[in-house]
Design a protein around this motif. Structure first.
Motif, PDB file in Angstrom:
ATOM      1  N   LYS A   1       0.845  -1.205   0.000  1.00  0.00           N
ATOM      2  CA  LYS A   1       0.000   0.000   0.000  1.00  0.00           C
ATOM      3  C   LYS A   1       0.873   1.245   0.000  1.00  0.00           C
ATOM      4  O   LYS A   1       2.069   1.189   0.303  1.00  0.00           O
ATOM      5  N   TYR A   2       0.243   2.383  -0.328  1.00  0.00           N
ATOM      6  CA  TYR A   2       0.955   3.660  -0.312  1.00  0.00           C
ATOM      7  C   TYR A   2       1.084   4.148   1.123  1.00  0.00           C
ATOM      8  O   TYR A   2       0.138   4.077   1.902  1.00  0.00           O
ATOM      9  N   VAL A   3       2.268   4.618   1.458  1.00  0.00           N
ATOM     10  CA  VAL A   3       2.534   5.167   2.795  1.00  0.00           C
ATOM     11  C   VAL A   3       3.332   6.460   2.620  1.00  0.00           C
ATOM     12  O   VAL A   3       3.838   6.744   1.540  1.00  0.00           O
ATOM     13  N   ILE A   4       3.426   7.220   3.705  1.00  0.00           N
ATOM     14  CA  ILE A   4       4.247   8.438   3.655  1.00  0.00           C
ATOM     15  C   ILE A   4       5.632   8.116   4.205  1.00  0.00           C
ATOM     16  O   ILE A   4       5.757   7.602   5.314  1.00  0.00           O
ATOM     17  N   LEU A   5       6.631   8.387   3.402  1.00  0.00           N
ATOM     18  CA  LEU A   5       8.013   8.167   3.804  1.00  0.00           C
ATOM     19  C   LEU A   5       8.415   9.256   4.794  1.00  0.00           C
ATOM     20  O   LEU A   5       8.317  10.446   4.495  1.00  0.00           O
ATOM     21  N   GLU A   6       8.869   8.820   5.956  1.00  0.00           N
ATOM     22  CA  GLU A   6       9.241   9.793   6.992  1.00  0.00           C
ATOM     23  C   GLU A   6      10.401  10.684   6.529  1.00  0.00           C
ATOM     24  O   GLU A   6      10.379  11.896   6.675  1.00  0.00           O
ATOM     25  N   ASP A   7      11.416  10.048   5.932  1.00  0.00           N
ATOM     26  CA  ASP A   7      12.577  10.811   5.440  1.00  0.00           C
ATOM     27  C   ASP A   7      12.382  11.217   3.983  1.00  0.00           C
ATOM     28  O   ASP A   7      13.242  10.950   3.136  1.00  0.00           O
ATOM     29  N   ASN A   8      11.247  11.848   3.682  1.00  0.00           N
ATOM     30  CA  ASN A   8      11.047  12.317   2.308  1.00  0.00           C
ATOM     31  C   ASN A   8      11.872  13.585   2.088  1.00  0.00           C
ATOM     32  O   ASN A   8      12.394  14.172   3.029  1.00  0.00           O
ATOM     33  N   TYR A   9      11.989  14.013   0.836  1.00  0.00           N
ATOM     34  CA  TYR A   9      12.919  15.100   0.538  1.00  0.00           C
ATOM     35  C   TYR A   9      12.552  16.394   1.260  1.00  0.00           C
ATOM     36  O   TYR A   9      13.425  17.157   1.677  1.00  0.00           O
ATOM     37  N   VAL A  10      11.247  16.647   1.478  1.00  0.00           N
ATOM     38  CA  VAL A  10      10.846  17.893   2.144  1.00  0.00           C
ATOM     39  C   VAL A  10      11.202  17.844   3.628  1.00  0.00           C
ATOM     40  O   VAL A  10      11.726  18.812   4.182  1.00  0.00           O
ATOM     41  N   SER A  11      10.949  16.716   4.279  1.00  0.00           N
ATOM     42  CA  SER A  11      11.286  16.635   5.711  1.00  0.00           C
ATOM     43  C   SER A  11      12.803  16.685   5.922  1.00  0.00           C
ATOM     44  O   SER A  11      13.286  17.243   6.900  1.00  0.00           O
TER      45      SER A  11
END
Length: 253
Positions: free
Chosen positions: A34-44
């Motif tokens: 499933k789709y999840v939000i990556l904690e270490d995404n580029y914005v964070s």
């Protein structure tokens, strides 16, 4: 633009990131399917690197038209110094289920090509008129084969019908490329700075390794590429906005 780019104080600037699921940090979790939000995404990751407050208003499924109507409201409320604009992936997309059901009919993308160009141009000019710095971002390339499998859900009949309408799977790549070239065109015509994320992916020996299995969302390593590219851009243009003054390159990891 140069007249107001150095007015930020020592505390940095106020930034808004306006975009779709890529900036939201959405990735496909292969284990949980499933789709999840990556904690270490580029914005964070950027939030820890830049002086000032980064507000991420990106949303899953955002098209330019949806996102910009919200951006106007956010700009009035927040009065940011810099707005990063990341759109196009959903705009160039089609309703693949409808195409699979009826490939003989005419089908249109979520945002018409000319509307995309016109609204992007208006948005950039509108921000500049308010003494806000707009920064555009090019689109990460997609993996056409994987994306085709994804949208047709590996259903042979759907694949046959979509292919009948498309003509060739490669068309998915160059159709998205067309929207990307519009972003470059708007950047050039309006003399607006651009972060060439697409170029950073295409420099890799195999950019597909940095995308999720859906063929379109950057994976965790892909977000690292975007982050590194943004930091490189800030270093070249607004070094004073980096917390470490740009002495260290993007964090290794």
């Amino acid at each position: 633009m140069s007249g107001f780019q150095h007015e930020f104080g020592n505390d940095g600037a106020k930034y808004i990131v306006s975009g779709d699921s890529i900036s939201k940090g959405v990735i496909y979790d292969e284990v949980r399917n499933k789709y999840v939000i990556l904690e270490d995404n580029y914005v964070s990751l950027l939030q820890n690197k830049l002086k000032g407050a980064v507000r991420n208003t990106a949303r899953f499924g955002n098209t330019l038209l949806k996102g910009i109507s919200n951006l106007k409201r956010d700009v009035m409320k927040e009065k940011p110094n810099i707005v990063l604009i990341e759109y196009g992936g959903n705009d160039c997309d089609y309703n693949w289920n409808e195409i699979a059901k009826d490939p003989g009919r005419e089908h249109h993308p979520k945002t018409d090509f000319h509307t995309f160009e016109k609204v992007l141009m208006e948005t950039v000019n509108d921000l500049k008129s308010q003494q806000i710095i707009p920064i555009l971002m090019s689109l990460p390339p997609l993996n056409a084969d994987n994306y085709f499998k994804w949208v047709t859900q590996n259903d042979p009949e759907a694949q046959q019908n979509v292919l009948e309408w498309l003509g060739s799977v490669t068309k998915i790549y160059w159709w998205q490329e067309r929207y990307n070239s519009t972003i470059l065109k708007v950047s050039e015509l309006t003399k607006t700075k651009l972060i060439d994320v697409r170029g950073a992916f295409l420099q890799q020996p195999d950019f597909t390794k940095f995308l999720c299995s859906d063929g379109i969302h950057p994976n965790e390593a892909g977000h690292r590429i975007i982050f590194d590219k943004v930091v490189e851009f800030v270093k070249s243009n607004y070094r004073h906005l980096l917390r470490d003054g740009g002495t260290n390159a993007a964090c290794e990891g």
